[in-house]
Design an enzyme around this catalytic site. Structure first.
Site, PDB file in Angstrom:
ATOM      1  N   HIS A  72       0.865  -1.184   0.000  1.00  0.00           N
ATOM      2  CA  HIS A  72       0.000   0.000   0.000  1.00  0.00           C
ATOM      3  C   HIS A  72       0.903   1.236   0.000  1.00  0.00           C
ATOM      4  O   HIS A  72       1.268   1.757   1.060  1.00  0.00           O
ATOM      5  CB  HIS A  72      -0.897  -0.003   1.240  1.00  0.00           C
ATOM      6  N   GLU A 129      -2.628  -1.790  -3.319  1.00  0.00           N
ATOM      7  CA  GLU A 129      -3.836  -1.136  -2.832  1.00  0.00           C
ATOM      8  C   GLU A 129      -3.550   0.322  -2.518  1.00  0.00           C
ATOM      9  O   GLU A 129      -2.410   0.700  -2.218  1.00  0.00           O
ATOM     10  CB  GLU A 129      -4.378  -1.853  -1.587  1.00  0.00           C
ATOM     11  N   HIS A 182      -8.150  -6.937   6.892  1.00  0.00           N
ATOM     12  CA  HIS A 182      -8.040  -5.970   7.974  1.00  0.00           C
ATOM     13  C   HIS A 182      -8.332  -6.650   9.312  1.00  0.00           C
ATOM     14  O   HIS A 182      -9.457  -7.025   9.614  1.00  0.00           O
ATOM     15  CB  HIS A 182      -8.948  -4.748   7.806  1.00  0.00           C
TER      16      HIS A 182
END
Length: 324
Positions: free
Chosen positions: A130, A157, A277
Site C-alpha cells: 500500500h 492497494e 483488515h
C-alpha cells in the site's frame, strides 16, 4: 521400440502443452527427466514414467500403452492442480510493516524485496503493498523493484489519486485494490460508499480494466455496497473485516453474520471476494469456515506481529492452515 517410445513421448508432450505449457516437447528418452516441473511432487511422476519405460522394453505394445496411461494421468494431475488453485483461498501477505521497520532506521534493513521473496518461498500466494503519498512505509521505488521479481500475485492497494493510477498502470500488477483512505490516515478504517461514488469508481475502474488489471474495491459488509461495486465494474470486492475482528471474541456468530450476507451477494452477482483488515490466527479459520468461497485474504499487521514469536516461515504456514 525406440521409435514407439519417441512417438509416445511426443504425443505426451503435445497434449501436455495445452495445460499452461507445463511440459515441453521431447525428442528422446533422456529428455523426459528434463521436462519443466509443475510442482515437486510431479517430478516423481516423471521419474516413474522413466521407470515404467525400462520395465516394458520387451514389448512395444506394452510400452506404448504404458506411456499413454502415464500421459493421461499426468494431464489429470495438472488439471486437478489448476482447479484446486482456482478454488482454494489464497493468502496475500501485506509487507507494509516490513517497510515501516526499515524506514524507522534508514538503510535497507530489513530488505523489503528479500522478505517478499521469502514470503513466497514460505508458501504465501501473493504479496500486497500500500504505497501512500508520504511513503511512510512502502515507497514507489519498492513497487518497481518488486514487480519483476515476484512469482506469485502482486496486489497494490491505495486511494486512486492521479499519482496512484499512474503508478499502477505503469507497473501492471495482477490486482489493484481501491481503498477510500485519506492521505493522513494511519490505516484503512472504512470501506467505500460505492453508491455515492459510483461515477468516480466507474471511471477509475474502467482505466484499470482496460489495462487488463484485475480490480477490487474495499467495502463494508453491506450488500448494497457490494451491489454498487459490481455496477461500477469491479471484478472483486474486499470486505473490510475490522468489525468482524472486534466483535469476534464476544459473539462469533453475530460477528460473522453480516459478512456472510455480503459474501452471498457477491457470489450471486458473479464477482470475486477478498477480505482483509485485522484478520489473525484467532479469527481467520472461523471466517473461512463460514465463507469458504472467499478468493483471497490480505493480512499484514497480525501476521508480521506473530512472526516475531513464531518466525516468518512458521507463521505463514500457520495462516495457510487456517484456510483449510
Amino acid at each position: 521400440s525406440q521409435s514407439v517410445c519417441e512417438y509416445s513421448v511426443w504425443r505426451y508432450s503435445k497434449s501436455a502443452r495445452n495445460f499452461n505449457g507445463a511440459f515441453t516437447k521431447c525428442n528422446d528418452l533422456h529428455s523426459i527427466t528434463n521436462m519443466r516441473r509443475v510442482e515437486g511432487k510431479y517430478t516423481k511422476v516423471c521419474l516413474f514414467c522413466v521407470f515404467l519405460w525400462f520395465s516394458t522394453l520387451n514389448n512395444q505394445k506394452r510400452t506404448y500403452n504404458a506411456f499413454r496411461i502415464i500421459r493421461q494421468l499426468i494431464i489429470i494431475f495438472v488439471f486437478l492442480r489448476q482447479i484446486l488453485r482456482r478454488t482454494m483461498t489464497k493468502l496475500s501477505v501485506n509487507i507494509n510493516k516490513i517497510a515501516t521497520l526499515r524506514n524507522a532506521r534508514g538503510g535497507n534493513v530489513p530488505d523489503v524485496v528479500k522478505v517478499a521473496l521469502d514470503c513466497e518461498s514460505f508458501g504465501a500466494d501473493g504479496i500486497t503493498v500500500h504505497p501512500r503519498p508520504d511513503e511512510r512505509h512502502i515507497r514507489r521505488s519498492d513497487v518497481y523493484d518488486l514487480r519483476p521479481l515476484l512469482r506469485t500475485e502482486f496486489n497494490i492497494e491505495g486511494y486512486p489519486s492521479p499519482e496512484f493510477i499512474d503508478l499502477v498502470l505503469k507497473v501492471k500488477p495482477h490486482q489493484v485494490t481501491l481503498v477510500p483512505d485519506d492521505p493522513s490516515q494511519i490505516t484503512s478504517n472504512s470501506g467505500w460508499d460505492t453508491k455515492a461514488n459510483l461515477e468516480f469508481l466507474t471511471e477509475v475502474l474502467d482505466q484499470f480494466n482496460s489495462a487488463g488489471i484485475r480490480t477490487s474495491v474495499f467495502v463494508a459488509a453491506d450488500p448494497e455496497m457490494v451491489e454498487y461495486a459490481a455496477k461500477a465494474g469491479a471484478d472483486r470486492v474486499e470486505l473490510y473485516t475490522e468489525p468482524y475482528a472486534t466483535d469476534f471474541p464476544k459473539n462469533p456468530e453475530a460477528a460473522i453474520a453480516p459478512f456472510i450476507e455480503a459474501a452471498k451477494t457477491a457470489r450471486k452477482l458473479g464477482i470475486g471476494l477478498n477480505a482483509g483488515h485485522d484478520l489473525s490466527l484467532v479469527n481467520l479459520n472461523y471466517f473461512y469456515k463460514n465463507i469458504p468461497w472467499v478468493d483471497e485474504v490480505s493480512i499484514g499487521h497480525a501476521l508480521i506481529s506473530d512472526a516475531l514469536y513464531l518466525g516468518l516461515e512458521r507463521t505463514i504456514q500457520a495462516y495457510k492452515t487456517c484456510l483449510r
